[in-house]
Design an enzyme around this catalytic site. Structure first.
Site, PDB file in Angstrom:
ATOM      1  N   TRP A  14       0.833  -1.203   0.000  1.00  0.00           N
ATOM      2  CA  TRP A  14       0.000   0.000   0.000  1.00  0.00           C
ATOM      3  C   TRP A  14       0.868   1.255   0.000  1.00  0.00           C
ATOM      4  O   TRP A  14       0.662   2.191  -0.778  1.00  0.00           O
ATOM      5  CB  TRP A  14      -0.945  -0.041   1.182  1.00  0.00           C
ATOM      6  N   LYS A 111      -4.002   0.360   9.009  1.00  0.00           N
ATOM      7  CA  LYS A 111      -5.367  -0.042   9.359  1.00  0.00           C
ATOM      8  C   LYS A 111      -5.339  -0.946  10.584  1.00  0.00           C
ATOM      9  O   LYS A 111      -4.429  -1.747  10.745  1.00  0.00           O
ATOM     10  CB  LYS A 111      -6.027  -0.784   8.197  1.00  0.00           C
ATOM     11  N   LYS A 199     -13.576  -3.655   8.012  1.00  0.00           N
ATOM     12  CA  LYS A 199     -13.884  -4.235   6.701  1.00  0.00           C
ATOM     13  C   LYS A 199     -12.978  -5.428   6.411  1.00  0.00           C
ATOM     14  O   LYS A 199     -13.377  -6.361   5.703  1.00  0.00           O
ATOM     15  CB  LYS A 199     -13.779  -3.177   5.602  1.00  0.00           C
ATOM     16  N   ASP A 258     -15.079   0.783   0.596  1.00  0.00           N
ATOM     17  CA  ASP A 258     -13.905   0.011   0.999  1.00  0.00           C
ATOM     18  C   ASP A 258     -14.284  -1.433   1.329  1.00  0.00           C
ATOM     19  O   ASP A 258     -13.562  -2.375   1.023  1.00  0.00           O
ATOM     20  CB  ASP A 258     -13.243   0.672   2.209  1.00  0.00           C
ATOM     21  N   ASN A 270      -7.303 -10.229   2.547  1.00  0.00           N
ATOM     22  CA  ASN A 270      -8.197 -10.805   3.557  1.00  0.00           C
ATOM     23  C   ASN A 270      -9.198 -11.760   2.915  1.00  0.00           C
ATOM     24  O   ASN A 270      -9.480 -12.823   3.452  1.00  0.00           O
ATOM     25  CB  ASN A 270      -8.886  -9.682   4.323  1.00  0.00           C
ATOM     26  N   GLU A 304      -4.644  -8.405   7.438  1.00  0.00           N
ATOM     27  CA  GLU A 304      -4.741  -7.555   8.622  1.00  0.00           C
ATOM     28  C   GLU A 304      -6.005  -7.804   9.438  1.00  0.00           C
ATOM     29  O   GLU A 304      -6.069  -7.485  10.619  1.00  0.00           O
ATOM     30  CB  GLU A 304      -4.663  -6.092   8.196  1.00  0.00           C
TER      31      GLU A 304
END
Length: 350
Positions: A14, A111, A199, A258, A270, A304
């Protein structure tokens, strides 16, 4: 905006993808990594071979193993380390002159949640407690549906810049006004952080369902949309319980946007992790959730939502919140229930 010097503490996918976008806007970028191989590949091959392979990076991007140099040598600084490592990295820059005197603008890309002696904290709250006083209400949180691969390619991406200080939000919005990126401001720093963290939890469950649905007479696209909508409701429930201020945060790109891309995109780590739970029985290698987190590097990539799930569970218990999906993932990762059994229990019994 004129060309700026921009540093990134962290050189994952990212951070590297956003660095590439900023370089397209004629800014000069410096990435920090503790891994000399990553630094050498960026400097000499113009590619982050470990974390974002296959994308040629701008020559305006350089890298260093000197964290103080990156923190002190730039006008803007992005904190882009995963939540597991963020605190240690920040502690190494507290005495850097530009940080110690509040001369560098700090934006946060990380995050998730961070542990503390009185329970899990949101990223900005924890950082504000250790950074110099100047940053307490001046940090800017950057989030939105933004897979690194597409950002690196220049595909149109929308982001939210959230801050208690509207001037700082606007300054980061202007910095990020580069080809392929659209940025909007928000004052709801809590809501935006909750959306960005939770999320990933929902996306793991979505990945499980997506894999199960491939060979199911019970689950399909309708079921996946049902899960996504229910997941958004849980994100909003947790957000308001923790102090989110704007309902529209959850219906914006920060919330539904998102969540949608994390659940459905082929780039989503994820989602991939959830699918591999079903397809490869990945969890059989670990005793429970704590063991999974301890050995998370064994997976080969960082989902994450695994770490976030642990902290969401703790917060939900402390606040007596009913979060069926998030709690279900906790039970799955803690080896208390089989994923297919949980999905049946959740979607067919409510």
């Amino acid at each position: 905006m004129k060309s700026m010097r921009v540093g990134f503490i962290g050189s994952g996918a990212w951070g590297t993808g956003l660095a590439q976008a900023l370089a397209r806007g004629e800014h000069f970028i410096q990435l920090y990594s503790h891994d000399k191989d990553v630094v050498d590949a960026i400097n000499y091959k113009h590619e982050n071979i470990k974390y974002l392979p296959g994308y040629k990076l701008s020559e305006k991007i350089s890298a260093s193993t000197d964290i103080a140099e990156v923190a002190d040598n730039n006008e803007f600084l992005f904190l882009a380390s995963p939540s597991l490592y963020l605190l240690d990295n920040v502690k190494h820059i507290l005495n850097v002159p530009s940080v110690a005197h509040g001369k560098v603008q700090i934006g946060v890309l990380t995050k998730g949640f961070m542990p503390s002696s009185d329970g899990p904290k949101l990223i900005l709250e924890m950082l504000a407690s250790i950074l110099p006083e100047f940053y307490r209400h001046n940090l800017v949180y950057i989030a939105g549906p933004s897979h690194a691969e597409e950002v690196a390619m220049g595909k149109l991406t929308g982001l939210i810049a959230a801050s208690e200080n509207p001037k700082n939000s606007i300054e980061f919005r202007e910095l990020l006004r580069v080809p392929g990126v659209m940025v909007y401001s928000s004052f709801d720093v809590i809501g935006v952080q909750i959306c960005a963290a939770v999320k990933n939890v929902i996306a793991i469950v979505y990945g499980c369902l997506d894999a199960v649905a491939e060979n199911s007479d019970i689950f399909g696209d309708n079921s996946e949309s049902l899960l996504l909508a229910a997941g958004l409701n849980e994100i909003q429930t947790l957000g308001f319980a923790m102090g989110a201020t704007h309902a529209e945060t959850f219906t914006s790109i920060s919330g539904v946007g998102d969540l949608d891309v994390s659940c459905k995109s082929k780039w989503g780590r994820n989602r991939r992790f959830g699918r591999e739970i079903i397809q490869t029985e990945l969890l059989s290698k670990f005793k429970n959730l704590d063991d999974l987190i301890l050995h998370i590097s064994d997976i080969g990539y960082l989902p994450e939502g695994v770490v976030a799930c642990k902290y969401v569970h703790e917060i939900a218990e402390a606040k007596n919140l009913k979060l069926l999906i998030c709690n279900g993932l906790y039970r799955i990762l803690n080896r208390e229930i089989e994923p297919a059994d949980f999905l049946t229990e959740l979607l067919m019994k409510g």
